[in-house]
Design a protein around this motif. Sequence first.
Motif, short mmCIF file in Angstrom:
data_model
loop_
_atom_site.label_atom_id
_atom_site.label_comp_id
_atom_site.label_asym_id
_atom_site.label_seq_id
_atom_site.Cartn_x
_atom_site.Cartn_y
_atom_site.Cartn_z
N VAL A 172 0.80 -1.22 0.00
CA VAL A 172 0.00 0.00 0.00
C VAL A 172 0.84 1.27 0.00
O VAL A 172 0.29 2.37 0.03
CB VAL A 172 -0.96 0.04 1.21
CG1 VAL A 172 -1.93 -1.11 1.15
CG2 VAL A 172 -0.19 0.01 2.51
N GLY A 173 2.14 1.15 -0.04
CA GLY A 173 2.98 2.35 -0.01
C GLY A 173 3.03 2.98 1.37
O GLY A 173 3.19 4.18 1.50
N ALA A 174 2.88 2.14 2.42
CA ALA A 174 3.02 2.67 3.78
C ALA A 174 4.48 2.69 4.17
O ALA A 174 4.90 3.46 5.02
CB ALA A 174 2.23 1.83 4.77
N SER A 175 5.25 1.81 3.55
CA SER A 175 6.69 1.77 3.78
C SER A 175 7.32 2.42 2.57
O SER A 175 7.03 2.02 1.45
CB SER A 175 7.13 0.32 3.85
OG SER A 175 7.93 0.10 4.95
N PHE A 176 8.13 3.41 2.79
CA PHE A 176 8.64 4.14 1.64
C PHE A 176 10.04 4.65 1.92
O PHE A 176 10.48 4.70 3.06
CB PHE A 176 7.73 5.31 1.30
CG PHE A 176 7.55 6.28 2.44
CD1 PHE A 176 6.56 6.07 3.38
CD2 PHE A 176 8.37 7.38 2.58
CE1 PHE A 176 6.40 6.94 4.44
CE2 PHE A 176 8.22 8.25 3.63
CZ PHE A 176 7.23 8.04 4.57
N GLU A 177 10.71 5.02 0.86
CA GLU A 177 12.02 5.61 1.02
C GLU A 177 11.86 7.12 0.90
O GLU A 177 11.37 7.62 -0.12
CB GLU A 177 12.96 5.07 -0.03
CG GLU A 177 14.37 5.48 0.23
CD GLU A 177 15.37 4.42 -0.22
OE1 GLU A 177 16.53 4.75 -0.32
OE2 GLU A 177 14.96 3.28 -0.48
N SER A 178 12.25 7.84 1.95
CA SER A 178 12.07 9.29 1.95
C SER A 178 13.06 9.92 0.98
O SER A 178 14.04 9.28 0.60
CB SER A 178 12.28 9.84 3.35
OG SER A 178 13.65 9.99 3.60
N PRO A 179 12.83 11.16 0.58
CA PRO A 179 13.77 11.81 -0.35
C PRO A 179 15.20 11.86 0.20
O PRO A 179 16.14 12.00 -0.57
CB PRO A 179 13.19 13.22 -0.49
CG PRO A 179 11.75 13.07 -0.18
CD PRO A 179 11.65 11.99 0.83
N GLU A 180 15.37 11.75 1.51
CA GLU A 180 16.71 11.75 2.09
C GLU A 180 17.33 10.37 2.12
O GLU A 180 18.41 10.17 2.68
CB GLU A 180 16.69 12.30 3.52
CG GLU A 180 16.27 13.74 3.64
CD GLU A 180 14.80 13.85 3.99
OE1 GLU A 180 14.04 12.91 3.69
OE2 GLU A 180 14.41 14.87 4.57
N GLY A 181 16.62 9.36 1.58
CA GLY A 181 17.17 8.01 1.54
C GLY A 181 16.95 7.23 2.81
O GLY A 181 17.71 6.31 3.10
N LEU A 182 15.94 7.57 3.59
CA LEU A 182 15.63 6.80 4.78
C LEU A 182 14.40 5.94 4.52
O LEU A 182 13.42 6.44 3.96
CB LEU A 182 15.37 7.73 5.97
CG LEU A 182 16.52 8.63 6.38
CD1 LEU A 182 16.09 9.54 7.52
CD2 LEU A 182 17.72 7.81 6.79
N ALA A 183 14.47 4.69 4.92
CA ALA A 183 13.30 3.82 4.78
C ALA A 183 12.39 4.08 5.97
O ALA A 183 12.74 3.77 7.10
CB ALA A 183 13.73 2.36 4.72
N LEU A 184 11.26 4.70 5.73
CA LEU A 184 10.35 5.08 6.81
C LEU A 184 9.03 4.30 6.69
O LEU A 184 8.72 3.74 5.65
CB LEU A 184 10.06 6.58 6.75
CG LEU A 184 11.26 7.51 6.87
CD1 LEU A 184 10.81 8.96 6.75
CD2 LEU A 184 12.01 7.30 8.16
N VAL A 185 8.27 4.32 7.78
CA VAL A 185 6.97 3.66 7.79
C VAL A 185 5.89 4.67 8.18
O VAL A 185 6.03 5.38 9.17
CB VAL A 185 6.94 2.49 8.79
CG1 VAL A 185 5.57 1.85 8.82
CG2 VAL A 185 7.98 1.45 8.42
#
Lengths: 146, 401, 254
Positions: free
Chosen positions: C141-154
Motif C-alpha cells: 500500500v505504499g506505507a513503507s517508503f524511502e524518503s527523499p533523504e534516503g531513509l526507509a520510513l513507515v
Amino acid sequence: MPLQVKRLLLVFAIFIGIMLVLKYVLTPDSWREYGPYRGNAIGEIASQQAKFVQKESCADCHDSIAEIKSLGEHINLQCEICHGPGYQHVDDENFKMEITKNNALCLRCHTMNAASPKNIIKQIDAIEHNEGEECITCHNPHQPWL
Amino acid sequence: MDKIQSLYEALTKVDGFIYPNELALNWDMLIVMYPYITGLVAGAFILASLNRVFDIKALRPTYELSLLTALSFMLVATMPLITHLGQPLRFYEMLITPHLTSAMAIFGFVYLWYLMVVLLLEIWFDYRYDMVIWSREKKGFMKFFYKALTLWVSDTSPESRKTDEKIGYFITVVGIPSAFLLHGYVGFIFGSIKANPWWSTVMMPVIFLFSAMVSGIALVMFIYMVVTYLRKQKIDMNALDTIAKYLFYILIIDFTLESLDQIHRIYEADESFDILKILVRGKLFFTFFIMQIGVGVVIPLATLGFLQFKKPRVRIRKLIYWIISICVLVGIFYMRWNVVIGGQLFSKSFYGFTSYKVNLIGGSDVTLSLLWFIVPFFILAFLLWLLPPWKKAPPIEIPED
Amino acid sequence: MAIEKENFSRRDFIKNSSMFAGGVVFASLINPYKFVFATKQPKGKGKWYGIGIDIEKCIGCGSCARACKIENDVPDDPFFFRNWVEQYTITNDERILVSSPNGGIDGFKQPVPDEDIYKTFFVPKMCNHCAKSPCTQVCPVGASFESPEGLALVDQSYCIGCGYCVQACPYGCRYIDPLKGVVDKCTLCYHRLEKGLDPACMMACPTGARVYGDLNDKNSAVSLFLKEHNCAVLKPQLNTESKLFYNDLSQEVH
C-alpha cells in the motif's frame, strides 16, 4: 450486440465506476507528493517528540558539572547515557533525573570481555578489582581519575 | 498480550542465534491457508476447463461442480489474508492505492480479474438460460432472486443460448491463463523474496501452480463423490477414472518439478544450504518427508499408478479414490505449510532457528484457518442448492461453422 | 443504452492497444528500471543519509539499543528491536558462536574461556536504509517508503500490518508492533534529525563507534569515515545497496 452482453457491460461499467469513485474519495490528500506514499507522513514522523535533549542542553544549567566533566575521561559521554532521557526534566525541574550509584551502571561499559577492544576502553574484572567496594568511593563518574 | 506471552515461551526454544526480531513468526497458519485455498480454486477451474476447452467429454458430469467449487473457495480466498492483517480494516488501501512494485498489491487485481471476469462470468453464461427457466417456475422472493441473477434478461432463444455458449467458451480460454496467473502469482509472492533462500527460487510459481492443480483436482474428486453419495445417485465411474488419470499425470509433473527444485538446491549448495539441510532434516522432517512427500506424493502416485494398469472392482476403486483425494489434499496442505512456516523457522543470519507451536486450543490463527476452510463448503452447499447442476437443461448443440 | 460500440472496429482495437503497448515499451526504454524500483530517488539532490559503524570501537555496552528503545517507545520485551548488538565469538576449533541476549541491553557474557577464543567482537545492527530497499519494494500500500533523504520510513497510520516487509528485509530489522498492529522500524531518529539532534543511538554511543551523515557531502562524518576506512556492507550479494557501512567487518557476520 446481444442483450445479455449489453447488460453485463452495464454492470461492469457501474462496478468500475464505483471503484473509480472510491479511489478518488479514499486516496489520501498528499498521496504521490514525493512518491507512491503519503507525503504528509514524513512531517508526521518528524513531529514526534525527541526524548534525549543532549549534553549542550544540560550544560545550560549544570555548567559546573559540565566543566568538571570536560576535564576528565568521560568528556565525550552524553549525560543522558547514565541519567536517562531529559525531556521532562528540561520542562519541569521537579522531575528528577536518574542518579544511579551502583556498580552495575559502570560495569555496563567497563566489564571485562574479550570482545571489547582493550585500546578503546578500560576494563576491570569485577570480581578481582576491589571486591565489595563501590566504584564511586574511588572514582567520580564525572571525572573518573581524580 | 497472548502473543507476547507465547513469544516469551518461544524465546526458550530458540536454537543457535536468530536476529532478535525474528522470534515472532509473522506469517502463521492463516498464511498457510491462503495459498492453499487459492490453489484449490485454480486447480478446480483447470479441471473444469479440461472439459470445456480440451473437450474431454468424460469430465462433463463434474464441469459445473468444479466451477461452483472454484467459486465458493474463491469467495473466501482473501479472507485468511485479511483476517491476518494487523489492521484488517485498512485492507481497502491495497485496492485504492496499490504500490505497483509489490507482488501482494497486484494480487488484489489479479484476484478481482479472476473472480469477476473469469469465474462469475463463466458461471453466469453457463447458467443464464437455466436461471431464466427457474425464475419462471419459482414464486415470490426466489422468482425475484433468479430474475436479479439474470440481470432481468429473459431471452431464451436458441440464438441467445448459442451466444452464451460461444462467450462462455471464450471466457474459459481466457480463464486458463488467468488461473495460471492467479496461482503463479501466489507463488511469486513467495518466490520474489530474495532475503529468504527457502522461498527465493524461480521455480516457486511453477511449483505452486502444479501443486494447485493437483489439490484442486483432488478436491473436486472428493466433493463429487460426497455430493453424489448425499444425493443417493450413482457415481459416474468413467468421470472418476478420468479425473484420477489427470490427477496422476499432474502429480507426476508436480513431483518432478519439486524434486528438480530440491536437487538443484542440493547440488548448487549455496551459502544457505547448510542451514536449510538442518531445517529439512530436523524441524521439517515430519511435515516434509512424511506428510508432504509420503502422504501427499508417494502413496497417491503408487496407488494411482497401479490403477492405470489394473482396475479393481468399482467399490474398491471408489474407496481408493476417496482416500487418495484426502491424502493429496493433506499432502498439499503440508506443502504450503513447509513453504510458509518452514521459510520462517530459520534465521536469515543462517545461524539458528526459531520455533512455531500450533495452539490447537485458543490459538486464534488455527480457529480462523479452520473457519476459512469450512466456510467454502457451506457456500458450495448453498450454490448447489441455488444452481443445481443436475437440474440444468441439456446443452444446446452448436453446429460447426 | 450507453454502451454503443458497434462501430468500434477490430482495427481500431488493434490500433489502440498497440499504441498503448508501444507506449509502455517506449517508457521502459527511457528508464527500464523505473518499473522495478519506483521508490528509488535520484541521487545528488539534497541529503542522502548514510551510516558508518566502526566495529573496532564497539565495546558492547548496549547503550545504543537502550537509548533507541527509550527514544522510540519500542516495547521492552526482548524480541522487538530497532537497534541491537550481537557478540561474535570464533573459537580455536572454528565454531562460530553468536549471541544477542536482550539485544545487548543487559550486557554480554563471553561463553568461552579466553584461551579458547580465536577471535571475538561486537557487531551493532540497525536498519541499513538500503538504496534499493527490498522492504519498501514489497509494501502493498505504499506505507513503507524511502524518503527523499534516503531513509526507509513507515507511515504507521497507513500500514495494514501484512508483514510482507518483515519477510523481505534480509537483515531482520523490522517487527510488527503487537499493540499497534503495524510494522515498526528504525527511522534513523528522523524526528531528531529534523530538530538538529543526533539519532539516539549515535548520541548514546560512548566510544564514537557510530557515525552518520550526508553521503552527498564529501566532508560529512560518514563520507570521511568511508574515506579513511575499508568498509563493507552486510549481504552484498543481495544488491540492496545498503547505506550502513561497517569498518573491519568479518566475513562470518551475516
